[in-house]
Write a protein that holds these residues in place. Sequence first.
Motif, short mmCIF file in Angstrom:
data_model
loop_
_atom_site.label_atom_id
_atom_site.label_comp_id
_atom_site.label_asym_id
_atom_site.label_seq_id
_atom_site.Cartn_x
_atom_site.Cartn_y
_atom_site.Cartn_z
N SER A 226 0.83 -1.21 0.00
CA SER A 226 0.00 0.00 0.00
C SER A 226 0.86 1.26 0.00
O SER A 226 0.57 2.23 -0.71
N LEU A 227 1.94 1.23 0.78
CA LEU A 227 2.85 2.38 0.82
C LEU A 227 3.49 2.60 -0.54
O LEU A 227 3.59 3.74 -1.01
N ARG A 228 3.93 1.51 -1.18
CA ARG A 228 4.57 1.64 -2.48
C ARG A 228 3.59 2.18 -3.52
O ARG A 228 3.93 3.04 -4.34
N ASN A 229 2.34 1.70 -3.48
CA ASN A 229 1.33 2.21 -4.42
C ASN A 229 1.05 3.69 -4.18
O ASN A 229 0.88 4.46 -5.13
N SER A 230 1.00 4.07 -2.91
CA SER A 230 0.77 5.48 -2.59
C SER A 230 1.92 6.35 -3.07
O SER A 230 1.71 7.45 -3.59
N GLN A 231 3.13 5.85 -2.91
CA GLN A 231 4.30 6.61 -3.38
C GLN A 231 4.28 6.74 -4.90
O GLN A 231 4.58 7.82 -5.44
N ASN A 232 3.94 5.65 -5.59
CA ASN A 232 3.88 5.73 -7.05
C ASN A 232 2.79 6.69 -7.51
O ASN A 232 3.00 7.49 -8.45
N LEU A 233 1.63 6.65 -6.85
CA LEU A 233 0.56 7.57 -7.20
C LEU A 233 0.98 9.01 -6.93
O LEU A 233 0.70 9.91 -7.73
N TRP A 234 1.67 9.23 -5.81
CA TRP A 234 2.15 10.57 -5.49
C TRP A 234 3.14 11.06 -6.54
O TRP A 234 3.12 12.22 -6.94
N ARG A 235 4.02 10.16 -6.99
CA ARG A 235 5.00 10.55 -8.02
C ARG A 235 4.30 10.95 -9.31
O ARG A 235 4.69 11.93 -9.96
#
Length: 440
Positions: A226-235
């Motif tokens: 979930s953290l990685r997906n959130s980071q990718n979405l933020w990028r």
Amino acid sequence: MRTADDPQGMFNTALNADSRLWRAGCWSRTVLLAGMWVTLAWAPAAELPRGFAQLLVATAGLLLGFASITPGGRELVAKVPGTAVLVNHFGTFHRAAVDAPALAEGLGAFLAGLLYAGWFPLAGLPVGVRSLGLAMAVCYGWETVLQAVIHPSWYYLDAPPGRAMRVFRYIIPAIFAGFIAFVLLPWNAADSQIPLIARILLSASPLLYYPLWAAFDIMLKASVTSLRNSQNLWRWEVWAEAHGSVKNTLVFLNQYVEEPEPDLEEIRSLTRNALVVVDEFKGQLIGGRSQDPAGGSVGELWGSVLRALGSPRRGHCVLDSESARVRLSATDYQVARRVLPDLVSNALKAGASAVDARCSVGGQPAEVRVEIADDGAGLKADDMTDSRSSLRMLSAWLRERKGDIRHSANAAGGTTAVAYWRADRAHDHGVTDLEFLSPG
């Protein structure tokens, strides 16, 4: 358990989760330890000194556990004479090892358990009190060992634990279960008073570590994903914002600079606008400011304008407090982002030592008004007649939006500039909410 996807994220998540679990576990063990102290009320007076001594060891271990996870706890323990060696053996979350607080809590749990069962239990305790005290002692040790099983150091892949330690982790529950079963054997008449079913359940309880461990790892991996997906979405969102505002602003500036006869005033105007855009973008990245697709407040825009002007000039400029609460639609916000820096900059260039800004939305049809009053020398004769001046270009730009710029001399000296344009129809500007200032 290892993961090749994001080992650092795995460790960070385990660290955050376990630090909270450890703190909660310490408080839970505090309750259990308090309950064991209460059981001494049923012990004969002759047995109290030994009961106090053994529970004091558990209390000291618990205090060390609190000190190991509390900011400044190690420094506080180090102030006690003779504890320097003890503090040096406080563990870290980066290395799987048996540290002083863990040993102290483990020894405390063992000695507390021996008050109720084992080879030398307290005599004279009622059966119910003995069974309850034993259950609390086992739960105390159970929580202590659980912290070792899910310790963040198992997930620290920069300095992973050795193979022997990893194997040991898998057999910790079985070893602990066997140890409890051995201690709870009916060594004497007092031990025989404890119901057999209670001894079996307490002995088998460490085997629950395996499903809890598996559940912890599943939730850990899900959190990392979930953290990685959130980071990718933020990028992606950052890239879209950078492309849509920062890059486009700089592209327009570059295109104008490369024209055959670029005007210096227009370059300055576009540069100021670019500085405001970059400042707002920086605020979204590191300043905690969230991007509102519906627009923004005049107060937020004013803060960016001041930062773009530079520190020596900021003290001369003041925004009306009610104007700061006015919210503009996304389209009107972009227009104000071009108008406000230009008018403030022109006032300062005219020698103003005080610049007062106001903004309002009101009227039928709705109109946005930006008013800048200053005590400067005022406009020069060619400021509005020169077709290449920034004011003339800004005025033409506003006329496309059914607006304009008007200047008038103040009775006490200085100039008041009023820029206005038709408010964006895509957003309904409620007069009740937004018209803080009268248009006059």
